[in-house]
Design a protein around this motif. Structure first.
Motif, PDB file in Angstrom:
ATOM      1  N   ASP A 169       5.839 -13.629 -41.494  1.00  0.00           N
ATOM      2  CA  ASP A 169       5.179 -14.761 -40.829  1.00  0.00           C
ATOM      3  C   ASP A 169       6.160 -15.859 -40.421  1.00  0.00           C
ATOM      4  O   ASP A 169       5.750 -16.847 -39.811  1.00  0.00           O
ATOM      5  CB  ASP A 169       4.148 -15.412 -41.782  1.00  0.00           C
ATOM      6  CG  ASP A 169       3.136 -14.428 -42.333  1.00  0.00           C
ATOM      7  OD1 ASP A 169       2.924 -13.385 -41.693  1.00  0.00           O
ATOM      8  OD2 ASP A 169       2.551 -14.714 -43.397  1.00  0.00           O
ATOM      9  N   VAL A 170       7.441 -15.716 -40.771  1.00  0.00           N
ATOM     10  CA  VAL A 170       8.322 -16.878 -40.704  1.00  0.00           C
ATOM     11  C   VAL A 170       9.044 -17.072 -39.369  1.00  0.00           C
ATOM     12  O   VAL A 170       9.897 -17.936 -39.254  1.00  0.00           O
ATOM     13  CB  VAL A 170       9.394 -16.865 -41.829  1.00  0.00           C
ATOM     14  CG1 VAL A 170       8.728 -16.805 -43.194  1.00  0.00           C
ATOM     15  CG2 VAL A 170      10.383 -15.731 -41.654  1.00  0.00           C
ATOM     16  N   ALA A 171       8.708 -16.264 -38.362  1.00  0.00           N
ATOM     17  CA  ALA A 171       9.505 -16.367 -37.140  1.00  0.00           C
ATOM     18  C   ALA A 171       8.684 -16.601 -35.869  1.00  0.00           C
ATOM     19  O   ALA A 171       8.815 -15.863 -34.905  1.00  0.00           O
ATOM     20  CB  ALA A 171      10.391 -15.132 -36.994  1.00  0.00           C
ATOM     21  N   PRO A 172       7.847 -17.653 -35.847  1.00  0.00           N
ATOM     22  CA  PRO A 172       7.183 -17.953 -34.581  1.00  0.00           C
ATOM     23  C   PRO A 172       8.233 -18.110 -33.477  1.00  0.00           C
ATOM     24  O   PRO A 172       9.316 -18.642 -33.744  1.00  0.00           O
ATOM     25  CB  PRO A 172       6.455 -19.270 -34.853  1.00  0.00           C
ATOM     26  CG  PRO A 172       7.030 -19.819 -36.124  1.00  0.00           C
ATOM     27  CD  PRO A 172       7.510 -18.638 -36.886  1.00  0.00           C
ATOM     28  N   ALA A 173       7.920 -17.642 -32.299  1.00  0.00           N
ATOM     29  CA  ALA A 173       8.812 -17.571 -31.125  1.00  0.00           C
ATOM     30  C   ALA A 173       9.572 -16.244 -31.082  1.00  0.00           C
ATOM     31  O   ALA A 173      10.222 -15.929 -30.092  1.00  0.00           O
ATOM     32  CB  ALA A 173       9.789 -18.746 -31.029  1.00  0.00           C
ATOM     33  N   TYR A 174       9.493 -15.472 -32.170  1.00  0.00           N
ATOM     34  CA  TYR A 174      10.143 -14.160 -32.212  1.00  0.00           C
ATOM     35  C   TYR A 174       9.160 -13.099 -32.715  1.00  0.00           C
ATOM     36  O   TYR A 174       9.576 -12.094 -33.279  1.00  0.00           O
ATOM     37  CB  TYR A 174      11.367 -14.198 -33.128  1.00  0.00           C
ATOM     38  CG  TYR A 174      12.446 -15.136 -32.646  1.00  0.00           C
ATOM     39  CD1 TYR A 174      13.477 -14.671 -31.836  1.00  0.00           C
ATOM     40  CD2 TYR A 174      12.415 -16.485 -32.964  1.00  0.00           C
ATOM     41  CE1 TYR A 174      14.465 -15.525 -31.382  1.00  0.00           C
ATOM     42  CE2 TYR A 174      13.398 -17.362 -32.500  1.00  0.00           C
ATOM     43  CZ  TYR A 174      14.418 -16.879 -31.723  1.00  0.00           C
ATOM     44  OH  TYR A 174      15.393 -17.737 -31.271  1.00  0.00           O
ATOM     45  N   ASP A 175       7.873 -13.315 -32.480  1.00  0.00           N
ATOM     46  CA  ASP A 175       6.913 -12.378 -33.052  1.00  0.00           C
ATOM     47  C   ASP A 175       6.844 -11.062 -32.289  1.00  0.00           C
ATOM     48  O   ASP A 175       6.255 -10.103 -32.779  1.00  0.00           O
ATOM     49  CB  ASP A 175       5.542 -13.035 -33.238  1.00  0.00           C
ATOM     50  CG  ASP A 175       5.503 -13.884 -34.501  1.00  0.00           C
ATOM     51  OD1 ASP A 175       6.184 -13.513 -35.472  1.00  0.00           O
ATOM     52  OD2 ASP A 175       4.821 -14.925 -34.529  1.00  0.00           O
ATOM     53  N   GLU A 205       3.328 -15.612 -29.022  1.00  0.00           N
ATOM     54  CA  GLU A 205       2.278 -15.435 -30.023  1.00  0.00           C
ATOM     55  C   GLU A 205       2.321 -16.589 -31.027  1.00  0.00           C
ATOM     56  O   GLU A 205       3.383 -16.950 -31.507  1.00  0.00           O
ATOM     57  CB  GLU A 205       2.487 -14.099 -30.756  1.00  0.00           C
ATOM     58  CG  GLU A 205       1.415 -13.750 -31.782  1.00  0.00           C
ATOM     59  CD  GLU A 205       0.134 -13.213 -31.161  1.00  0.00           C
ATOM     60  OE1 GLU A 205       0.131 -12.885 -29.958  1.00  0.00           O
ATOM     61  OE2 GLU A 205      -0.879 -13.134 -31.886  1.00  0.00           O
ATOM     62  N   HIS A 206       1.140 -17.145 -31.320  1.00  0.00           N
ATOM     63  CA  HIS A 206       0.979 -18.266 -32.260  1.00  0.00           C
ATOM     64  C   HIS A 206       1.376 -19.605 -31.646  1.00  0.00           C
ATOM     65  O   HIS A 206       1.232 -20.635 -32.298  1.00  0.00           O
ATOM     66  CB  HIS A 206       1.801 -18.097 -33.545  1.00  0.00           C
ATOM     67  CG  HIS A 206       1.370 -16.946 -34.399  1.00  0.00           C
ATOM     68  ND1 HIS A 206       2.252 -15.942 -34.772  1.00  0.00           N
ATOM     69  CD2 HIS A 206       0.178 -16.608 -34.943  1.00  0.00           C
ATOM     70  CE1 HIS A 206       1.607 -15.060 -35.528  1.00  0.00           C
ATOM     71  NE2 HIS A 206       0.343 -15.436 -35.622  1.00  0.00           N
ATOM     72  N   LEU A 207       1.927 -19.595 -30.428  1.00  0.00           N
ATOM     73  CA  LEU A 207       2.470 -20.855 -29.900  1.00  0.00           C
ATOM     74  C   LEU A 207       1.894 -21.248 -28.549  1.00  0.00           C
ATOM     75  O   LEU A 207       1.728 -22.430 -28.264  1.00  0.00           O
ATOM     76  CB  LEU A 207       3.992 -20.753 -29.774  1.00  0.00           C
ATOM     77  CG  LEU A 207       4.745 -20.583 -31.099  1.00  0.00           C
ATOM     78  CD1 LEU A 207       6.193 -20.219 -30.837  1.00  0.00           C
ATOM     79  CD2 LEU A 207       4.640 -21.837 -31.952  1.00  0.00           C
TER      80      LEU A 207
END
Lengths: 603, 603
Positions: free
Chosen positions: B439-445, B471-473
């Motif tokens: 879960d720790v890499a938003p912008a690299y999902d 994703e997520h952003l």
């Protein structure tokens, strides 16, 4: 820059990430939300382990492993022309088992310069590292000075304790793993600037970033910048693979400014000294180069001593021959002379040299596959057998040793690599390049290899050598270095999670909590790459209120599942316990109503 | 655009990629090196399967699977305002089991418009699709018109033959897999523009790309462009997840211009019709929306009928609750009414509707985990049990069915997902989102999930839903769509390799051959993304000679392992056989010399 945490002994909070106890307030009154450098102190005041402290908007804080060195500490005035403070110097001196000596004179040809000028060389004098001159050290009176030797004697060095705090394990665990040869702590006595770290399957999976100029492009400044940039994003070690001019000088700058262990492939520089003619290489030139680099402080060296003459024919039917540079150089030498490799033949003498400086072996896989077609073939595994043999010899000399691994390997052949390596090499740390799981995506090989890296790390690989998007195409720039490091940090952390590494999931949990509670700033600050996460968010919703909005630009307010999920909780009870009780009650009612199974609907 | 290959029957050359027989010349005299669109003809002239033909500088050619539709065929004049040719129309008509009918009138609220204007609506009339109006069709006289029904009756439809050519298997294999429910061929009778494709574990792993505007951003034009862009880079299906205004009209444009099956989540539009108030949803509104979309030609629909009332409390202790939009909407409805899901209760009627148009079910995993902490929990697997039950009901109605899967899952918990799904759902195709392995890499999902996607596909997942860096952003832009598709094509192809899919490795081999022989242009043209590969190469070595240079900018000429490897071959014998013989001889001599084991070197 020391805060309250600096006096917290190593605890479960230190392993990869932790969430501070509920209700704890952010450290240091008035400290802004975000992250800053902090230190955790060990058993002595000069043992201060750096961490990245993330302060959340809900008052909690999370501590993450930090590789960025003094550069991210505003309390330390760094200057690349002076180099970093010699953190380990007193520890090394206190052991009293090494001594300074005059060292090998630096020659113009060390920088690839053939003819001397009136000023003693063609070298650009501005490029010479201006920092404090230091005499090289080596072991005195045949003393065994390596961390392995200490570990075997039952002694816990300050380096081992530093690592124990960093990894949140007992110092005895560190000592035991090193003593057993299952972990290495690369720390040349001539690189006192390094912050001790450990590579072994019982610890957090590590990531190496390669830098290095080539004959074609790039400069000293660029390489030093890439090194600090790579460690800022999480590289645990850096290999300087320079091959062009100024190779000695570039390495000096990199070493004096590096907070992480530096690895090299001495063969590259040795080949420069014979003008690229592999057949002219000699054991003497190679040995001299190893000493040159060991005196500078290189922490680990890739040695392709497993490329033996009889293995070369095994590569004849390969799709892509020998793709390791070191491997192909040694193969060319062996064939040119039709003699056994001088590295293999002189391996024990090499062990004695490495032992004197505590240089760690990284036994290179010169015959690794360079394509899916060549994976797990006879050549590759023949060499692995020899690496197992060399590993046992190195251990006799108390030289710390890790083993390099492939390469290009399809997913179903990955596990065999780590299983065989662990068996043949007595569980010595495996250090793999990728592996790349397909050949068809040049420009995306950070991804083709990130997949394989995550899997092989899950199964026990201790360190992953990154691959950048430029692999197979060109020399990585700054952005490529960052992309490679971040991709490999993902692979490493995914593996830590899959291995059930204690504490690893706390980082994910903290970020997921922030996500569920729409704490956008906390999500950014906890992200592996806060800058890009924030930038991507702001691309669609740049306004400040959007950073506290209870939805995001993907779904908008009506469709946000997290919002609906929260609404469910809110509407059906205040606390989570109440929601649960309320839901359980409803569920019971539902069950009481007969738990209707599916009823066909007439139509 | 038909070349010689168009008359080649399906052969081993068609599976993913192939290298033409040695010595064969490029098709079409004077055809430039590079790639172009070609067709392979089936048993009838109107059955022409598109391929991507890559012509290499060595005279060989490689054929790759092609999803880009008529847009890449310069012989076809495409116009988004007219839509694509109705490829399957005659096949559908010839079966004589469907009939045109007036269809449901399109209403302003279908586009999210509440009040009628004097001109009959607030809709921007320019946006209405101007192409040929076509009456919707549906099954006549209760006929079973789905591909599943045909397969079960032992009939091979042209769609099945098309797929057989595309996948290089016998048509009977396609029929068998569909009949057994192990594969689906999504092809609504109202989407004749689609080029048939198949989703099942015995076939190439497929990739879905999501597009769709939201309440916050994006336009119809952007969505149509994203669809053609996604298929150009290899998306096998596209889901239109629009949630904002013009939802009906956007879909019409996308469908009329899409060469790949289109999926939707009808619940999103239904929710728009009740102004986002989940509790106001009714079976009637939902059913009407499904019919509206089926008449337009949607090929598969995600239906969250597995989110049952008793499962909602199981999510109360979760870290991130319910993260599926559809799942959270249904959970909210269930709780608001304290009634069983209207989708579950009316599932058989829904089956009858989908059967009439041959819409394929994608049974949604509304309770999929949204964080590492929630993976493989009770809520998730409870729903999976219900999906198994629903799958069996759908099959009774001859409705093709696939099952959706997670989500966020650490690597060590991935296999359980596919194993359980295959067992519980009678081997129905699994269609997973990622899974994200941390879960720790938003912008690299795209990367956190590409790792999980490759693994779960290796273990049997039939289609992968892509994840973009946003994703997520935020909402993905064009470049994000491309990055997502390419990442997932890598995962899919890595899985094809690991599954030992016949022919999959020939693509890798062709590229690796080009790499070893320094055929740079061929490497670019064979790359998953030729543009970026070329651009990266040219960044460091832009000059034309560098594209034929026998080294690259990474190592320079002296250090190039491939060059050294080739030199070894050249210097030690002409042909590979000679090298091998020569090397084997040397090796024998070496062995004869006593096969010296390692000799300690005195020092």
């Amino acid at each position: 820059m020391t805060n309250k945490d600096a006096h917290t002994p190593a605890s479960s909070q230190m392993n990869g990430a932790f969430t501070a106890p509920q209700g704890e307030k952010p450290q240091g009154e008035g400290k802004p939300i975000g992250w800053h450098k902090a230190y955790v102190e060990g058993s002595r005041p000069d043992l201060r382990v750096p961490v990245r402290q993330v302060h959340l908007t809900n008052g909690q804080s999370v501590t993450l492993y930090d590789t960025s060195g003094p550069y991210t500490d505003p309390g330390i005035d760094t200057d690349v022309r002076r180099g970093l403070p010699a953190l380990r110097e007193n520890w090394i001196l206190a052991r009293g088992d090494t001594e300074e000596y005059a060292g090998r004179p630096v020659r113009p040809e060390d920088d690839g310069i053939k003819h001397t000028s009136p000023r003693g060389g063609l070298r650009n004098l501005d490029a010479v590292f201006p920092g404090r001159p230091r005499q090289p050290r080596r072991s005195r009176d045949g003393k065994a000075v390596t961390q392995l030797a200490y570990a075997r004697r039952g002694e816990i060095t300050p380096e081992m304790e530093f690592v124990a705090v960093r990894e949140n394990v007992l110092p005895e665990v560190v000592r035991e793993e090193i003593a057993a040869g299952r972990a290495v702590l690369p720390a040349n006595v001539n690189h006192p600037e390094t912050e001790p770290m450990i590579i072994g399957k019982r610890f957090l999976v590590k990531v190496n970033a390669n830098i290095g100029n080539s004959a074609v492009t790039s400069s000293i400044e660029e390489e030093v910048e890439k090194m600090t940039w790579a460690t800022r994003w999480g590289a645990d070690t850096v290999m300087d693979l320079s091959t062009g001019r100024n190779i000695h000088t570039t390495r000096e700058w990199v070493l004096r400014n590096s907070p992480v262990p530096i690895g090299t492939v001495p063969l590259y520089q040795a080949l420069e000294k014979v003008d690229g003619r592999a057949e002219e290489l000699t054991w003497e030139i190679y040995k001299d180069t190893v000493i040159e680099q060991a005196e500078q402080g290189v922490d680990y060296m890739t040695v392709h001593a497993g490329v033996r003459l009889p293995y070369v024919p095994l590569t004849a039917n390969r799709k892509t021959g020998i793709v390791s540079r070191g491997g192909s150089i040694m193969a060319a030498w062996c064939l040119a002379h039709h003699k056994e490799s001088f590295l293999y033949e002189n391996f024990e003498e090499l062990c004695e040299i490495l032992a004197a400086y505590d240089v760690t072996y990284s036994l290179g896989d010169g015959l690794r596959p360079g394509s899916i077609a060549d994976a797990n073939d006879e050549a590759q595994f023949a060499e692995l057998g020899t690496l197992g043999e060399l590993n046992r010899i190195a251990k006799r000399f108390h030289v710390q040793t890790m083993i390099e691994g492939p390469g290009h390997v399809p997913m179903h052949k990955i596990k065999e690599n780590i299983d065989l390596q662990q068996e043949i090499c007595d569980e010595a740390p495996f250090y793999t390049l990728g592996p790349l799981t397909t050949d068809v995506a040049p420009a995306y090989d950070h991804i083709t290899s990130g997949i394989g890296a995550a899997m092989i790390a899950w199964w026990g690989t201790a360190m992953l050598c990154y691959v950048t998007p430029k692999e197979h195409l060109g020399l990585p720039h700054r952005d490529d270095v960052k992309t490679g490091v971040i991709t490999y940090k993902i692979a490493a952390h995914a593996a830590d999670l899959a291995k059930g590494h204690p504490g690893a999931q706390e980082w994910d949990d903290a970020l997921s909590d922030a996500r569920f509670e729409f704490r956008w700033e906390d999500q950014f600050n906890l992200a592996l790459d806060p800058d890009t996460a924030r930038e991507f968010h702001d691309e669609t919703l740049p306004a400040e209120p959007a950073k506290t909005a209870h939805f995001c630009s993907m779904c908008g307010p009506k469709f946000c599942s997290m919002k609906i999920s929260q609404d469910i909780r809110r509407e059906h009870g205040g606390s989570q316990a109440e929601v649960e009780a309320g839901m359980a009650q409803k569920s019971k009612e539902f069950a009481a109503s007969g738990n209707r199974v599916y009823l066909p609907v007439a139509d």
